[in-house]
Design a protein around this motif. Sequence first.
Motif, short mmCIF file in Angstrom:
data_model
loop_
_atom_site.label_atom_id
_atom_site.label_comp_id
_atom_site.label_asym_id
_atom_site.label_seq_id
_atom_site.Cartn_x
_atom_site.Cartn_y
_atom_site.Cartn_z
N PRO A 621 2.63 2.87 -8.83
CA PRO A 621 2.03 2.97 -7.12
C PRO A 621 0.87 2.34 -6.31
N VAL A 622 -0.04 3.23 -7.15
CA VAL A 622 -1.74 2.46 -7.02
C VAL A 622 -2.03 1.39 -6.43
N ARG A 623 -1.55 0.63 -7.90
CA ARG A 623 -1.45 -0.92 -8.13
C ARG A 623 -0.80 -2.05 -7.00
N LEU A 624 0.60 -1.50 -6.74
CA LEU A 624 1.16 -2.29 -5.68
C LEU A 624 0.56 -2.36 -4.95
N ALA A 625 0.15 -0.72 -4.59
CA ALA A 625 -0.62 -0.80 -2.91
C ALA A 625 -1.50 -1.63 -2.98
N PHE A 626 -2.13 -2.19 -3.96
CA PHE A 626 -3.34 -2.96 -3.82
C PHE A 626 -2.98 -4.57 -3.69
N SER A 627 -2.22 -4.71 -4.17
CA SER A 627 -1.33 -6.64 -3.90
C SER A 627 -1.39 -6.59 -2.36
N ALA A 628 -1.17 -7.95 -2.28
CA ALA A 628 -0.27 -8.69 -1.14
C ALA A 628 1.03 -8.52 -0.72
N TRP A 629 1.62 -8.07 -2.28
CA TRP A 629 3.22 -8.26 -2.10
C TRP A 629 3.35 -6.53 -2.23
N GLY A 630 2.61 -5.97 -2.51
CA GLY A 630 3.09 -4.53 -2.08
C GLY A 630 2.66 -4.41 -0.31
N SER A 631 1.50 -4.51 0.11
CA SER A 631 1.03 -4.56 1.18
C SER A 631 2.43 -4.97 2.11
N TRP A 632 3.22 -5.90 1.97
CA TRP A 632 4.06 -6.90 2.57
C TRP A 632 5.06 -5.67 2.46
N LEU A 633 5.20 -5.26 1.41
CA LEU A 633 6.70 -4.14 1.43
C LEU A 633 5.97 -2.79 1.88
N LEU A 634 5.61 -2.61 2.03
CA LEU A 634 4.93 -1.19 2.91
C LEU A 634 4.55 -1.48 4.43
N PHE A 635 4.31 -2.21 4.63
CA PHE A 635 4.34 -2.56 6.23
C PHE A 635 5.41 -3.01 7.13
N THR A 636 5.50 -4.51 6.00
CA THR A 636 5.97 -5.75 6.84
C THR A 636 7.99 -5.67 6.41
N ARG A 637 8.36 -5.06 5.01
CA ARG A 637 9.26 -4.70 5.02
C ARG A 637 10.01 -3.25 5.42
N LEU A 638 8.49 -2.24 5.63
CA LEU A 638 9.66 -1.42 5.84
C LEU A 638 9.22 -0.14 6.76
N TRP A 639 7.63 -0.18 7.53
CA TRP A 639 7.63 0.43 8.35
C TRP A 639 7.21 -0.48 9.59
N LEU A 640 7.22 -1.68 9.88
CA LEU A 640 7.61 -2.48 11.08
C LEU A 640 9.36 -3.01 11.94
N PRO A 641 9.74 -2.68 11.00
CA PRO A 641 11.37 -3.21 10.84
C PRO A 641 11.82 -1.53 11.48
N LEU A 642 11.35 -0.10 10.50
CA LEU A 642 11.52 0.82 10.88
C LEU A 642 11.00 1.50 12.33
N THR A 643 10.22 0.99 13.43
CA THR A 643 9.17 0.53 14.46
C THR A 643 9.70 -0.08 15.50
N CYS A 644 10.69 -1.44 14.96
CA CYS A 644 11.48 -2.32 15.53
C CYS A 644 11.14 -2.66 16.02
N ARG A 645 9.85 -3.12 15.66
CA ARG A 645 8.55 -4.51 15.96
C ARG A 645 9.16 -6.06 14.78
N LEU A 646 9.94 -5.79 14.20
CA LEU A 646 10.12 -6.48 13.31
C LEU A 646 11.68 -6.53 12.88
N PRO A 647 12.40 -7.25 12.52
CA PRO A 647 13.69 -7.91 11.63
C PRO A 647 13.48 -6.49 10.40
N TRP A 648 14.24 -6.09 9.54
CA TRP A 648 14.74 -5.89 8.46
C TRP A 648 14.92 -6.88 7.87
#
Length: 687
Positions: A621-648
């Motif tokens: 999980p540490v290595r994933l967090a250091f990648s562009a894809w990991g950031s995409w998963l964590l922030f763009t695919r999880l947090w931003l949709p969870l807060t209704c700012r972007l679609p799932w």
Amino acid sequence: MCGTLCGVAAEYEIHNHSSGPAGTNVQFGVNKGTIWFVGSPARSSAEDAREGRLRDLAAEVRSACDRELEKWGLRDRDALPVRWHTATDDLFDHWTKIQDDGAPVSLDGRFTTIRHTYETVESRRLVILGRAGAGKTVLAHRLILDLLTNNPTGPVPVLFSLGDWNPATELRAWLAEHLARDFLFLDTPDVAGKKLAEVFVERGLILPVLDGFDEIPADHHPSAIRQISTLDLPLILTSRPGEYSRAAHEIKAIGGAAAITLEDLTLDETHQYLRQSTGKRRGPAWDAVFNQLRTAPDEPANRNLTAMLTMPLMVMLARTVYNDNQGLDPGELLNIERFPTAMALEDHLLDAYLTTVYTRRTRRTNWDSDQARRWLGYIATHLTQRDTHDLTWWNLPATLHRRSRILITTVVVGLAVGIVYGLAVRPAIGPLVGLTAGITVGIAVGPVGGLAVGLTNEVGFSRGPTGREPERLRLSLRRRAPKSLSWLPRKRSVSEFTSGVAVGVGLGLGYGLAFGLALALGGEIGIGIAIALTFGITIGIAIGIANGLAGVVVSAFGDAYDLHATDPWTLLNRDRTITLARTAAAAVLTMALVVGIATGIGLETARGLLFGLGFGLVIAPVRLAFSAWGSWLLFTRLWLPLTCRLPWRLKRFLVDAYDRGVLRRAGSAYQFRHARLRDHLAAQGQS
């Protein structure tokens, strides 16, 4: 004979020698002296490869321009009658620097003759001026397509959006960098070790089409003019007249460049276009509108609508809203109470355009126009704040505040570390003890390690406004790019090592503190602190080495050649594959190093293997967090949709917006169809 010919005449003792490329040589009689066959040198394989990549680039650019013009509905038979005239003399360089004979020429023309206008300029340096919505970018695409079709042996014209250029960066380097970003097969090295993108720019094999001079911050305009003027290449530049005029008057016009100014449409041209782009039963509705505009041109409502219907962008929106939607009457555009200003009319058309295009339901969409407008507004606000038009999937995490990113990373990575470690040790020491150990590690190591990851990861965002760049490699056992040691991403490996050390120290200290706390409770405080520090630093260095080596190992099997990797989602898939490979390599190397360290300090084999397995899995999980894809998963695919700012399903949403014509493509980035649409959505999102 073929190749080298030697003739010997015994009685004269004369030797004849042929030197040149392989071929058939014939000798008649006796020749005295040396015979030299001079021919053109054989082409090298490097030249052939370079020429092939240039053809690939031309094909990709042609396909992209053809696709954009088709989406905008701008083929010859249905294109708007955009016209232009030669710009005023103060926006030109001296004619002696433009034409060989120094004589002024007329550059007047219309949409279908843009190539002729460009080729009339002997310096091949042209500035296209026009107000917002006049059709500059569309005309640039048409010129690119015409040049590729009619002059296939010339330099390849490529569109570059200047909004992302800071003139503090040398223009040639910036052009090469964007070429390599948008066309990944140019990110491979030439035989000399330079990237193909750099070689193409240096050799003048690229014709830069610099779109949006006005999008550069005003205080950078003078330095931008200087740099563009010193770029010794044919070029095309687009700009709004005011911004370019002020810069040209302050410094000078771009060296060696002629200029044209796009004209507004006439009412007759707009009337004919709107009437011919709809059914015959719909035509009378437009006739009534234009009759009113001609009858009373000075009335406020008519004056506002006339100003709007001379802009190609607004005419295209009016066609979409009223010709594609039979339920609306274009006569409502004359309602002065509803639309008191020309700006109110523009805002109405932009809103109605979004409603119209999102009324068309498709099987793969489940959002309405209000949802789409809200999500697009969030994206537009982000782009406006960054003062850019380029939307890439890897820069979306940067829409969150720094504190939010650190907090989210700390919590998620901390939980992942505890869960993964608990699952790793559970089979070895029993379910209950393993679960307890996992919870303990999660409490002790998670916050410390997660915070270390969050802070270290933030360095990637602080280096630029776009966050972490995606991987540019494709795993391949047989590399098609030339092999070169300079090609290995050594800088990335150093960065991976330092990041790994920082996070490893955090993880090691967290685990060491948990272990030391247990000893301290037994009265051995000094031993506990010593173990915590020793363990933390040792494990930190081990994880750093594993991270750095993982980058080198995976890069050794990487190949940047991929002709069709200009699509942003191809980049996402590629980054995911490389990230998972690096993660697996880092986990294996970490496990091996930790096992070696544990064995070296005298731990029994079972416990050493347990430590190695635990830290090997924790690094994932540490290595994933250091990648562009990991950031995409964590922030763009999880947090931003969870807060209704972007679609799932953001990827599906963006592809759909592109298919509907709301977005356009510029290499690996999306852009709003027009800056006016972006600004309109951003204003709505902030209200």
